[in-house]
Write a protein that holds these residues in place. Structure first.
Motif, mmCIF file in Angstrom:
data_model
loop_
_atom_site.group_PDB
_atom_site.id
_atom_site.type_symbol
_atom_site.label_atom_id
_atom_site.label_comp_id
_atom_site.label_asym_id
_atom_site.label_seq_id
_atom_site.Cartn_x
_atom_site.Cartn_y
_atom_site.Cartn_z
ATOM 1 N N ILE A 117 -46.858 3.912 8.955
ATOM 2 C CA ILE A 117 -47.581 3.208 10.068
ATOM 3 C C ILE A 117 -48.721 3.908 10.329
ATOM 4 O O ILE A 117 -49.682 3.415 10.681
ATOM 5 C CB ILE A 117 -46.465 3.141 11.048
ATOM 6 C CG1 ILE A 117 -45.388 2.252 10.733
ATOM 7 C CG2 ILE A 117 -47.155 2.869 12.284
ATOM 8 C CD1 ILE A 117 -44.336 2.043 11.917
ATOM 9 N N LYS A 214 -49.018 3.249 20.823
ATOM 10 C CA LYS A 214 -47.838 2.601 21.336
ATOM 11 C C LYS A 214 -47.619 1.873 22.544
ATOM 12 O O LYS A 214 -48.470 1.994 23.355
ATOM 13 C CB LYS A 214 -46.682 3.766 21.277
ATOM 14 C CG LYS A 214 -46.787 4.689 20.234
ATOM 15 C CD LYS A 214 -45.726 5.918 20.585
ATOM 16 C CE LYS A 214 -45.721 7.043 19.654
ATOM 17 N NZ LYS A 214 -46.975 7.731 19.386
ATOM 18 N N PHE A 228 -43.236 0.067 19.869
ATOM 19 C CA PHE A 228 -43.834 -0.678 18.665
ATOM 20 C C PHE A 228 -45.080 0.059 18.782
ATOM 21 O O PHE A 228 -45.590 0.489 19.721
ATOM 22 C CB PHE A 228 -43.561 -1.846 18.309
ATOM 23 C CG PHE A 228 -43.997 -2.844 19.189
ATOM 24 C CD1 PHE A 228 -44.909 -3.635 19.278
ATOM 25 C CD2 PHE A 228 -43.001 -3.032 20.490
ATOM 26 C CE1 PHE A 228 -45.373 -4.760 20.256
ATOM 27 C CE2 PHE A 228 -43.432 -3.973 21.384
ATOM 28 C CZ PHE A 228 -44.586 -4.790 21.360
ATOM 29 N N HIS A 229 -46.231 -0.442 18.021
ATOM 30 C CA HIS A 229 -47.477 -0.170 17.628
ATOM 31 C C HIS A 229 -48.440 -1.274 17.803
ATOM 32 O O HIS A 229 -48.101 -2.285 17.115
ATOM 33 C CB HIS A 229 -47.952 0.620 16.476
ATOM 34 C CG HIS A 229 -46.895 1.893 16.371
ATOM 35 N ND1 HIS A 229 -45.601 1.998 15.906
ATOM 36 C CD2 HIS A 229 -47.435 3.309 16.681
ATOM 37 C CE1 HIS A 229 -45.144 3.194 15.954
ATOM 38 N NE2 HIS A 229 -46.206 3.860 16.263
ATOM 39 N N ASP A 346 -47.100 -2.449 12.955
ATOM 40 C CA ASP A 346 -45.941 -2.347 12.314
ATOM 41 C C ASP A 346 -45.777 -3.686 11.114
ATOM 42 O O ASP A 346 -45.561 -3.492 10.125
ATOM 43 C CB ASP A 346 -44.592 -2.539 12.989
ATOM 44 C CG ASP A 346 -44.629 -1.706 14.235
ATOM 45 O OD1 ASP A 346 -45.414 -0.528 14.250
ATOM 46 O OD2 ASP A 346 -43.867 -1.368 15.103
ATOM 47 N N ARG A 347 -46.310 -4.845 11.787
ATOM 48 C CA ARG A 347 -46.174 -6.147 10.762
ATOM 49 C C ARG A 347 -47.259 -5.702 9.899
ATOM 50 O O ARG A 347 -47.008 -6.129 8.598
ATOM 51 C CB ARG A 347 -46.610 -7.328 11.582
ATOM 52 C CG ARG A 347 -46.830 -8.612 10.668
ATOM 53 C CD ARG A 347 -45.636 -8.781 10.119
ATOM 54 N NE ARG A 347 -44.645 -9.210 10.812
ATOM 55 C CZ ARG A 347 -44.378 -10.547 11.194
ATOM 56 N NH1 ARG A 347 -45.266 -11.653 10.989
ATOM 57 N NH2 ARG A 347 -43.407 -11.064 12.077
ATOM 58 N N ILE A 358 -38.652 -5.228 8.238
ATOM 59 C CA ILE A 358 -39.584 -4.126 8.921
ATOM 60 C C ILE A 358 -39.099 -3.063 9.349
ATOM 61 O O ILE A 358 -39.293 -1.980 9.866
ATOM 62 C CB ILE A 358 -40.159 -5.022 10.134
ATOM 63 C CG1 ILE A 358 -41.509 -4.384 10.574
ATOM 64 C CG2 ILE A 358 -39.191 -5.490 11.325
ATOM 65 C CD1 ILE A 358 -42.415 -4.970 11.696
ATOM 66 N N LEU A 361 -39.019 0.459 7.911
ATOM 67 C CA LEU A 361 -39.995 1.484 8.252
ATOM 68 C C LEU A 361 -39.472 2.489 9.098
ATOM 69 O O LEU A 361 -40.015 3.548 9.483
ATOM 70 C CB LEU A 361 -41.251 0.855 8.885
ATOM 71 C CG LEU A 361 -42.030 -0.131 7.689
ATOM 72 C CD1 LEU A 361 -43.094 -0.867 8.441
ATOM 73 C CD2 LEU A 361 -42.421 0.777 6.793
ATOM 74 N N TYR A 362 -38.190 2.035 9.977
ATOM 75 C CA TYR A 362 -37.778 3.117 11.204
ATOM 76 C C TYR A 362 -36.663 3.985 10.554
ATOM 77 O O TYR A 362 -35.960 4.504 11.655
ATOM 78 C CB TYR A 362 -37.762 2.308 12.438
ATOM 79 C CG TYR A 362 -39.100 1.739 13.011
ATOM 80 C CD1 TYR A 362 -39.704 2.585 13.838
ATOM 81 C CD2 TYR A 362 -39.505 0.412 12.896
ATOM 82 C CE1 TYR A 362 -41.078 2.171 14.435
ATOM 83 C CE2 TYR A 362 -40.654 -0.039 13.438
ATOM 84 C CZ TYR A 362 -41.396 1.084 14.264
ATOM 85 O OH TYR A 362 -42.531 0.571 14.882
#
Length: 372
Positions: A117, A214, A228-229, A346-347, A358, A361-362
């Motif tokens: 990210i 964020k 999220f971003h 994120d997308r 998705i 990624l976390y």
């Protein structure tokens, strides 16, 4: 002698006769612990015998219980002694082993890397900087005035409710002298506050800014995260039209995902733009733009969960800056126009690295992240 008493005494005798030999034959700590668990563990033989106590005659219960506890203590003592012996033997083996060769090369430490990210944020900023956007920043803890009011959100908009946004404790109406909704403090729900800050403090045009960071919303389920971003961009000048917006975003898609990825715009509503739209790109997971119309392409798209078999993925919202936003920021909408857009980073990271879920990624699995 009752059957319960006979079974109890036979069990005690069987354990007493064999545990020392069993422990002595264990070559390492792992096998020793496994052997001890079979005797005094939660399902061990001695533990199972103790569960028979209620079935024993009252006149024998005390005696047999004492014998069972004494045996359990003896097994524990033998286990501790053998464990200490194994540790001592291992230490002695290390001392008697050949010395370490200092000339051997060291193993070294593996180098770390930026999270996908973070790398995506850098790539996005690079793309828009090359087009002419200036990278700016905005606070994550924000006034409702900059987060909602100046962006044209009506007072009854769902996003302004306590259950949809993270309002900071003490910022509610009536607390610490806060009497207006605009003075409430919250964690920003979008990076669009960067647009308001820049347009409010600058008095010369053109203004072309891009800001990433964020954002926070009260969403927490399989497909949403409370943090999220996002990245927000806007361009203000005289004579800016929707054609300029389409040109900038099409250039962005081609540079980010490749010349072969198709783009489409759809009308949509956002409080701070008019007209508003959304931009879709061809799904980079099933890639319907490769061999379009072929059986292989149709099969990939039909089974793609990311685009839900449509072949398209929504990437961002955009539109022409609403006159109300200009007025709230001190600009005359009859003199200047502009466009704005915002997207979830994120997308973009998911599409950029062909990640089908998705959430991966976390989860911070280094084995997965090191492949991206």
């Amino acid at each position: 002698m009752s059957d319960a008493v006979q079974k109890f005494e036979d069990g005690l005798a069987r354990v007493a006769a064999g545990f020392e030999t069993t422990f002595a034959q264990c070559p390492d700590e792992s096998s020793l612990r496994a052997a001890a668990a079979k005797l005094i563990g939660g399902s061990g033989e001695v533990t199972q015998l103790l569960k028979l106590m209620p079935q024993l005659p009252g006149d024998r219960r005390k005696e047999l219980g004492q014998r069972a506890n004494a045996l359990k203590n003896a097994v524990q003592s033998a286990f501790d002694a053998r464990l200490e012996g194994l540790a001592r033997a291992a230490r002695q083996a290390d001392l008697e082993a050949p010395p370490i060769d200092p000339s051997l090369p060291g193993r070294g430490l593996s180098r770390g890397a930026l999270h996908p990210i973070t790398r995506t944020i850098d790539a996005l900023l690079d793309v828009f900087s090359s087009i002419g956007f200036e990278v700016t920043d905005a606070p994550e803890i924000e006034l409702a005035d900059f987060n909602f009011t100046r962006l044209g959100f009506p007072p009854d908009h769902p996003a302004t409710d306590m259950q949809d946004s993270f309002f900071v404790a003490g910022g509610e109406l009536g607390a610490r002298g806060v009497t207006r909704f605009e003075d409430q403090v919250l964690l920003r729900t979008h990076t669009s506050n960067a647009q308001v800050h820049e347009m409010s403090r600058r008095r010369t045009i053109p203004i072309a800014c891009i800001s990433a960071g964020k954002v926070f919303r009260r969403d927490d389920d399989a497909t949403h995260s409370p943090m999220f971003h996002q990245i927000e961009g806007f361009w203000v000048d005289r004579g800016i039209s929707f054609a300029h917006l389409k040109g900038v975003l099409t250039t962005f898609v081609k540079r980010m995902f490749g010349e072969q990825v198709p783009v489409r715009f759809r009308p949509s509503y956002f409080p701070f733009v008019e007209p508003g739209g959304e931009l879709d790109v061809g799904c980079t997971i099933c890639r319907p733009y490769d061999e379009p119309g072929s059986d292989a392409q149709r099969a990939r798209t039909a089974t793609c969960r990311v685009c839900k078999s449509t072949g398209w993925l929504e990437v961002l919202g955009c539109g022409m800056i609403h006159p109300v936003v200009f007025e709230h920021c001190g600009w005359d909408p009859k003199e200047v126009t502009g466009f704005a857009f915002g997207m979830g980073i994120d997308r973009i990271a998911m599409l950029r690295h062909n990640v089908g879920d998705i959430r991966l990624l976390y989860e911070n699995d280094i084995r997965f992240l090191s492949q991206l």
